[in-house]
Design a protein around this motif. Structure first.
Motif, PDB file in Angstrom:
ATOM      1  N   LEU A 113       0.826  -1.212   0.000  1.00  0.00           N
ATOM      2  CA  LEU A 113       0.000   0.000   0.000  1.00  0.00           C
ATOM      3  C   LEU A 113       0.861   1.263   0.000  1.00  0.00           C
ATOM      4  N   VAL A 114       1.875   1.272   0.857  1.00  0.00           N
ATOM      5  CA  VAL A 114       2.744   2.449   0.945  1.00  0.00           C
ATOM      6  C   VAL A 114       3.513   2.639  -0.359  1.00  0.00           C
ATOM      7  N   HIS A 115       4.007   1.535  -0.940  1.00  0.00           N
ATOM      8  CA  HIS A 115       4.735   1.646  -2.209  1.00  0.00           C
ATOM      9  C   HIS A 115       3.837   2.162  -3.327  1.00  0.00           C
ATOM     10  N   ASP A 116       2.566   1.797  -3.291  1.00  0.00           N
ATOM     11  CA  ASP A 116       1.634   2.317  -4.285  1.00  0.00           C
ATOM     12  C   ASP A 116       1.517   3.836  -4.152  1.00  0.00           C
ATOM     13  N   GLY A 117       1.439   4.317  -2.911  1.00  0.00           N
ATOM     14  CA  GLY A 117       1.393   5.762  -2.684  1.00  0.00           C
ATOM     15  C   GLY A 117       2.688   6.449  -3.081  1.00  0.00           C
ATOM     16  N   LEU A 118       3.823   5.809  -2.763  1.00  0.00           N
ATOM     17  CA  LEU A 118       5.127   6.396  -3.093  1.00  0.00           C
ATOM     18  C   LEU A 118       5.380   6.442  -4.596  1.00  0.00           C
ATOM     19  N   SER A 119       4.648   5.625  -5.359  1.00  0.00           N
ATOM     20  CA  SER A 119       4.849   5.618  -6.818  1.00  0.00           C
ATOM     21  C   SER A 119       4.512   6.978  -7.432  1.00  0.00           C
ATOM     22  N   LYS A 120       3.717   7.781  -6.724  1.00  0.00           N
ATOM     23  CA  LYS A 120       3.358   9.121  -7.223  1.00  0.00           C
ATOM     24  C   LYS A 120       4.561  10.056  -7.232  1.00  0.00           C
ATOM     25  N   ILE A 121       5.544   9.784  -6.373  1.00  0.00           N
ATOM     26  CA  ILE A 121       6.752  10.621  -6.327  1.00  0.00           C
ATOM     27  C   ILE A 121       7.998   9.777  -6.624  1.00  0.00           C
ATOM     28  N   GLU A 122       7.810   8.767  -7.449  1.00  0.00           N
ATOM     29  CA  GLU A 122       8.893   7.821  -7.740  1.00  0.00           C
ATOM     30  C   GLU A 122      10.130   8.509  -8.318  1.00  0.00           C
ATOM     31  N   ASN A 123       9.927   9.498  -9.204  1.00  0.00           N
ATOM     32  CA  ASN A 123      11.071  10.194  -9.806  1.00  0.00           C
ATOM     33  C   ASN A 123      11.896  10.928  -8.756  1.00  0.00           C
ATOM     34  N   VAL A 124      11.217  11.551  -7.802  1.00  0.00           N
ATOM     35  CA  VAL A 124      11.916  12.270  -6.731  1.00  0.00           C
ATOM     36  C   VAL A 124      12.716  11.286  -5.881  1.00  0.00           C
ATOM     37  N   ILE A 125      12.076  10.179  -5.509  1.00  0.00           N
ATOM     38  CA  ILE A 125      12.750   9.181  -4.666  1.00  0.00           C
ATOM     39  C   ILE A 125      13.953   8.587  -5.391  1.00  0.00           C
ATOM     40  N   ASP A 126      13.794   8.277  -6.684  1.00  0.00           N
ATOM     41  CA  ASP A 126      14.918   7.736  -7.461  1.00  0.00           C
ATOM     42  C   ASP A 126      16.071   8.733  -7.517  1.00  0.00           C
TER      43      ASP A 126
END
Length: 202
Positions: A113-126
């Motif tokens: 669930l958390v990873h699904d939410g984090l996918s919205k800012i995936e570029n920033v995290i990468d």
């Protein structure tokens, strides 16, 4: 007795992606006890995981005492649990008509669930992950970064590189990087040989 068999992945020195099955017994008196860590080498399939489970359940003499098992949502786990359920049903060793036998791992579901939410800012995290990796993998770059931290009189904390499959590690990395918000722009000016643009956080 409930058996917790959530798999842990680890890449071996030979580059093999091994599974470790930490078999944990949860008894009715709320006492948890780790029974064993079982190395399950590749290939990973339902049959391989099922064979590993059966072998140890029989060795310990507890195959008839299990009322439920929790595993993560990997397809090979679903297949292994289905085979285990069929096997135990055949010998009439399942409690409660097997209605509660397969319990999904709540920690794994929360992680998804958390990873699904984090996918919205995936570029920033990468970008953050690659920047942290770029700095901490070189003594020279890490020293340069630490010098800027000292100049700005910030707390001398270490950068944290996350394990991308664990959301709490990603949270720790992002929290740590935010404390160095003023450091990264100055670092980017000094690291002219960087193969990528060190991010500006803020």
């Amino acid at each position: 007795m409930h058996l917790d068999g959530c798999m842990k992945r680890q890449v071996s020195l030979k580059g093999q992606d091994n599974l470790f099955l930490p078999l944990q017994e949860l008894r009715s008196d709320s006492v948890s006890e780790v029974l064993n860590f079982v190395d399950v080498p590749p290939p990973h399939s339902g049959v391989v995981v099922y064979d590993a489970l059966c072998k140890y359940l029989q060795n310990w003499g507890i195959e008839g005492k299990m009322c439920s098992i929790s595993v993560d949502n990997a397809s090979y786990n679903d297949a292994a649990v289905r085979m285990l359920k069929d096997s135990l049903s055949f010998y009439k060793r399942l409690h409660l008509n097997d209605k509660l036998f397969h319990v999904r791992c709540c920690a794994h579901i929360l992680n998804l669930l958390v990873h699904d939410g984090l996918s919205k800012i995936e570029n920033v995290i990468d970008n953050v992950r690659e920047s942290v990796k770029h700095i901490i993998t070189s003594t020279m770059r890490l020293t340069m970064f630490s010098d800027i931290v000292k100049q700005l009189q910030l707390p001398n904390k270490r950068l944290i590189l996350d394990c991308y499959t664990q959301w709490n590690a990603t949270y720790a990395m992002l929290s740590c990087v935010l404390e160095f918000n003023d450091v990264f722009p100055q670092y980017a000016q000094r690291d002219v040989i960087s193969i990528f643009q060190v991010m500006k956080i803020g």
